[in-house]
Design a protein around this motif. Structure first.
Motif, mmCIF file in Angstrom:
data_model
loop_
_atom_site.group_PDB
_atom_site.id
_atom_site.type_symbol
_atom_site.label_atom_id
_atom_site.label_comp_id
_atom_site.label_asym_id
_atom_site.label_seq_id
_atom_site.Cartn_x
_atom_site.Cartn_y
_atom_site.Cartn_z
ATOM 1 N N ASP A 143 -4.215 13.995 14.505
ATOM 2 C CA ASP A 143 -3.914 15.097 13.603
ATOM 3 C C ASP A 143 -2.955 14.596 12.535
ATOM 4 N N PHE A 144 -3.413 14.600 11.296
ATOM 5 C CA PHE A 144 -2.551 14.116 10.228
ATOM 6 C C PHE A 144 -2.698 15.008 9.013
ATOM 7 N N SER A 145 -1.581 15.484 8.495
ATOM 8 C CA SER A 145 -1.606 16.307 7.287
ATOM 9 C C SER A 145 -0.565 15.786 6.322
ATOM 10 N N LEU A 146 -0.838 15.989 5.045
ATOM 11 C CA LEU A 146 0.086 15.464 4.041
ATOM 12 C C LEU A 146 -0.159 16.167 2.719
ATOM 13 N N ASN A 147 0.927 16.511 2.049
ATOM 14 C CA ASN A 147 0.825 16.984 0.670
ATOM 15 C C ASN A 147 1.605 16.022 -0.195
ATOM 16 N N LEU A 148 0.940 15.507 -1.202
ATOM 17 C CA LEU A 148 1.610 14.535 -2.066
ATOM 18 C C LEU A 148 1.847 15.154 -3.428
ATOM 19 N N LYS A 149 3.103 15.072 -3.885
ATOM 20 C CA LYS A 149 3.434 15.621 -5.207
ATOM 21 C C LYS A 149 3.315 14.538 -6.262
ATOM 22 N N GLN A 150 3.115 14.970 -7.481
ATOM 23 C CA GLN A 150 3.053 14.055 -8.611
ATOM 24 C C GLN A 150 4.341 13.230 -8.687
ATOM 25 N N GLY A 151 4.198 11.909 -8.756
ATOM 26 C CA GLY A 151 5.356 11.026 -8.913
ATOM 27 C C GLY A 151 6.111 10.755 -7.637
ATOM 28 N N GLU A 152 5.594 11.225 -6.522
ATOM 29 C CA GLU A 152 6.321 11.066 -5.270
ATOM 30 C C GLU A 152 5.939 9.764 -4.578
ATOM 31 N N PHE A 153 6.882 9.208 -3.850
ATOM 32 C CA PHE A 153 6.643 7.979 -3.098
ATOM 33 C C PHE A 153 6.784 8.309 -1.611
ATOM 34 N N VAL A 154 5.672 8.289 -0.898
ATOM 35 C CA VAL A 154 5.708 8.634 0.519
ATOM 36 C C VAL A 154 5.455 7.388 1.349
ATOM 37 N N ALA A 155 6.257 7.205 2.387
ATOM 38 C CA ALA A 155 6.012 6.085 3.292
ATOM 39 C C ALA A 155 5.558 6.613 4.636
ATOM 40 N N ILE A 156 4.609 5.911 5.229
ATOM 41 C CA ILE A 156 4.165 6.272 6.571
ATOM 42 C C ILE A 156 4.559 5.140 7.499
ATOM 43 N N VAL A 157 5.378 5.442 8.496
ATOM 44 C CA VAL A 157 5.751 4.408 9.462
ATOM 45 C C VAL A 157 5.280 4.811 10.859
ATOM 46 N N GLY A 158 5.148 3.814 11.685
ATOM 47 C CA GLY A 158 4.711 4.091 13.050
ATOM 48 C C GLY A 158 4.531 2.776 13.771
ATOM 49 N N ALA A 177 2.649 7.348 -4.961
ATOM 50 C CA ALA A 177 2.253 6.274 -4.055
ATOM 51 C C ALA A 177 2.401 6.682 -2.606
ATOM 52 N N ILE A 178 1.486 6.169 -1.794
ATOM 53 C CA ILE A 178 1.619 6.297 -0.350
ATOM 54 C C ILE A 178 1.666 4.889 0.202
ATOM 55 N N MET A 179 2.731 4.554 0.912
ATOM 56 C CA MET A 179 2.871 3.208 1.434
ATOM 57 C C MET A 179 2.919 3.228 2.956
ATOM 58 N N ILE A 180 2.189 2.292 3.534
ATOM 59 C CA ILE A 180 2.232 2.123 4.968
ATOM 60 C C ILE A 180 3.094 0.927 5.283
ATOM 61 N N ILE A 222 12.834 3.362 4.220
ATOM 62 C CA ILE A 222 13.974 4.189 3.781
ATOM 63 C C ILE A 222 14.409 3.805 2.371
ATOM 64 N N SER A 223 14.383 2.505 2.091
ATOM 65 C CA SER A 223 14.901 2.062 0.796
ATOM 66 C C SER A 223 13.965 2.435 -0.352
ATOM 67 N N MET A 224 12.700 2.647 -0.077
ATOM 68 C CA MET A 224 11.753 2.905 -1.161
ATOM 69 C C MET A 224 11.281 4.358 -1.272
ATOM 70 N N ALA A 225 11.135 5.040 -0.131
ATOM 71 C CA ALA A 225 10.389 6.303 -0.151
ATOM 72 C C ALA A 225 11.251 7.519 -0.468
ATOM 73 N N ASP A 226 10.592 8.546 -1.031
ATOM 74 C CA ASP A 226 11.231 9.849 -1.176
ATOM 75 C C ASP A 226 11.086 10.633 0.122
ATOM 76 N N ARG A 227 10.013 10.313 0.811
ATOM 77 C CA ARG A 227 9.732 11.044 2.044
ATOM 78 C C ARG A 227 9.117 10.056 3.033
ATOM 79 N N ILE A 228 9.488 10.193 4.290
ATOM 80 C CA ILE A 228 8.928 9.297 5.299
ATOM 81 C C ILE A 228 8.233 10.119 6.369
ATOM 82 N N ILE A 229 7.006 9.742 6.680
ATOM 83 C CA ILE A 229 6.283 10.400 7.755
ATOM 84 C C ILE A 229 6.234 9.438 8.929
#
Lengths: 261, 247
Positions: free
Chosen positions: B25-40, B182-185, B193-200
């Motif tokens: 189960d994975f959900s995500l909303n990405l805003k314009q100009g946002e940098f999201v990182a996915i860690v796991g 951007a979405i970064m894995i 932490i150093s790059m993202a606005d939000r971390i999942i």
């Protein structure tokens, strides 16, 4: 300017290269000399082993007959035609097999069977179907080289880095784009190697074909020579073949270097 | 405004012997100009999610809503430069494939190469470049097609630690300057932490979302500077516990 140490280093390489070349040439002269010496002093039976002098004489005689270049040309022609068909055809078929994986899987066991089959055994059938002509010889040579070409090229194509394919797919590229932008250029060296191997295989096929059925060609000279027990002719044929095969190999190397520029 | 909406994404892989639920189960909303990182944890299906988002793979179920006019750029692990093409030609690859080699686009690529310190290396071949430079070329190749959203799949994992810090700084600034989302894995918590606005944070396979962090750092600037922020350790600790590494 170079330092003294570097000059010394370069000189050492030069001397080393020279020595290698020198020894190579020395060996061939030594063999010819010993062969002729043994022949002159009846240490060997020249009827069976021939001698350098006799070989040169045979070549000159063939040249005077006007048949020397005819035989060379016939063999050369058969080699070039089969080489082009086998290499281009093999690459084309391998491309189809790369593109259509279903076809590739279906055909796989048949390729294996054909590859392990001693192709000479097909000789009689080929002659019956294609007739006693250059056509049979070319088909013979084709059988020997095209199967292994298909197998090798297919494997090389399938070994291309999966990540690079994904990269192209992420740019929404079509299969033909993946082929021409990635598969083909990344396998450039493999294809050149296939060509080098093919030249050798094609010669085997052509000479084998000429042994079975021919009216002219270097293979015919060897076969004819052995039947009338003219070992001079046999040896001459072998020498001609080794010169031709070497020249064609270096032709490919030359083209390879040209393309790299 | 959300430019990408993913809802209840689910992915099952089928092999001859069994089926593997990779993403539950994975959900995500990405805003314009946002940098999201996915860690796991490694092998938790992070890359699967990206492959699905950029259309290389199909989801078993779930909804992906995206504006039809938006374009993706995908940056894979490693730089995947083509050794037989020079740097300039490597950068034009995407445009070539899209039959989009207009004067304007070529100028844009030239500008990117000039701006990001590769001006003198246009005619060079990838083998003569350092790992960091290669990574920059790879990013320019992706940016050349003017994507709106960048998907970065462990983009720095092939680099040594020092280079990695420098390159992530570079890449981050390029992405921000070009105003991309951007979405970064990554599996590197500090990098996230150093790059993202939000971390999942994802759980291990079958992956679900374990936690989401809005990263709020005082004096936010470049990734290397961000590592010195006083909240850094706090987030690190939290995420570390979430991921729950067992050796």
């Amino acid at each position: 300017m170079y330092s003294n140490e570097h000059k010394k280093y370069l000189k050492k390489i030069k001397i080393n290269n020279f020595l290698i070349r020198f020894t190579q040439i020395l060996i061939i002269f030594l063999i010819i000399f010993l062969w002729q010496y043994a022949a002159n002093h009846n240490l060997i039976n020249t009827f069976i082993s021939s001698s350098p002098k006799e070989i040169v004489k045979t070549i000159i005689n063939l040249y005077k007959d006007g048949t020397l270049f005819h035989h060379i040309w016939i063999t050369f022609y058969e080699v070039i035609i089969s080489f082009l068909i086998a290499t281009l055809g093999g690459i084309l078929i391998a491309t189809l097999l790369w593109r259509f994986k279903f076809l590739s899987k279906v055909i796989d066991p048949y390729l294996t069977i054909l590859n392990s089959l001693p192709k000479v055994s097909l000789g009689p059938i080929i002659i019956i179907i294609a007739g006693a002509s250059a056509k049979s010889i070319i088909i013979m040579a084709l059988f020997i080289s095209i199967i292994i070409t298909i197998i090798n090229v297919k494997q090389a194509f399938n070994n291309v880095d999966e990540n690079k394919i994904r990269l192209l797919k992420s740019f929404k590229s079509k299969p033909h784009q993946i082929f021409f932008k990635l598969i083909l250029p990344s396998n450039y060296n493999n294809l050149i190697n296939v060509c080098k191997v093919n030249i050798g295989l094609i010669f085997i096929g052509v000479i084998m074909g000429e042994f079975l059925v021919s009216k002219a060609g270097v293979g015919y000279l060897i076969m004819y020579g052995s039947q009338v027990f003219n070992l001079n002719l046999v040896m001459t044929g072998i020498i001609l073949l080794s010169v031709m095969a070497t020249l064609l190999y270096y032709l490919i190397v030359f083209i390879e270097k040209r393309l790299q520029k | 405004m959300d430019i990408l909406k993913v809802k209840n994404l689910r992915k099952t892989y089928h092999t001859k012997k069994n089926e593997i639920l990779a993403v539950e189960d994975f959900s995500l909303n990405l805003k314009q100009g946002e940098f999201v990182a996915i860690v796991g944890p490694s092998g938790c299906g992070k890359s699967t999610i990206l492959s699905i988002l950029c259309g290389l793979d199909k989801a078993s179920s779930g909804k992906i809503e995206i504006d039809k006019n938006l374009k993706f750029g995908y940056m894979l692990q490693g730089d995947n430069l083509f050794d037989w093409r020079n740097i300039y030609k490597n950068c034009l690859l995407g445009l070539e494939l899209e039959n989009n080699l207009t004067k304007e686009n070529i100028n844009y690529v030239n500008k990117l190469l000039d701006t990001y310190g590769l001006k003198e290396f246009k005619k060079a071949y990838p083998n003569n470049l350092s790992g960091g430079m290669r990574q920059r070329v790879s990013l320019i190749r992706t940016l050349a097609t003017k994507p709106d959203i960048l998907f970065l799949d462990e983009p720095f994992s092939a680099l040594d630690y020092q280079t990695r810090l420098a390159v992530s700084d570079d890449v981050y600034q390029i992405i921000k300057k070009e105003k991309k989302s951007a979405i970064m894995i990554t599996h590197d918590i500090s990098e996230a932490i150093s790059m993202a606005d939000r971390i999942i944070v994802l759980t291990k396979r079958p992956s679900k979302i374990k936690n989401i962090y809005e990263i709020k750092l005082t004096n936010r600037s470049t990734p290397i500077q961000n590592r010195k922020a006083k909240e850094f350790a706090y987030y690190y600790d939290k995420i570390w516990k979430d991921i729950d590494y067992h050796v």
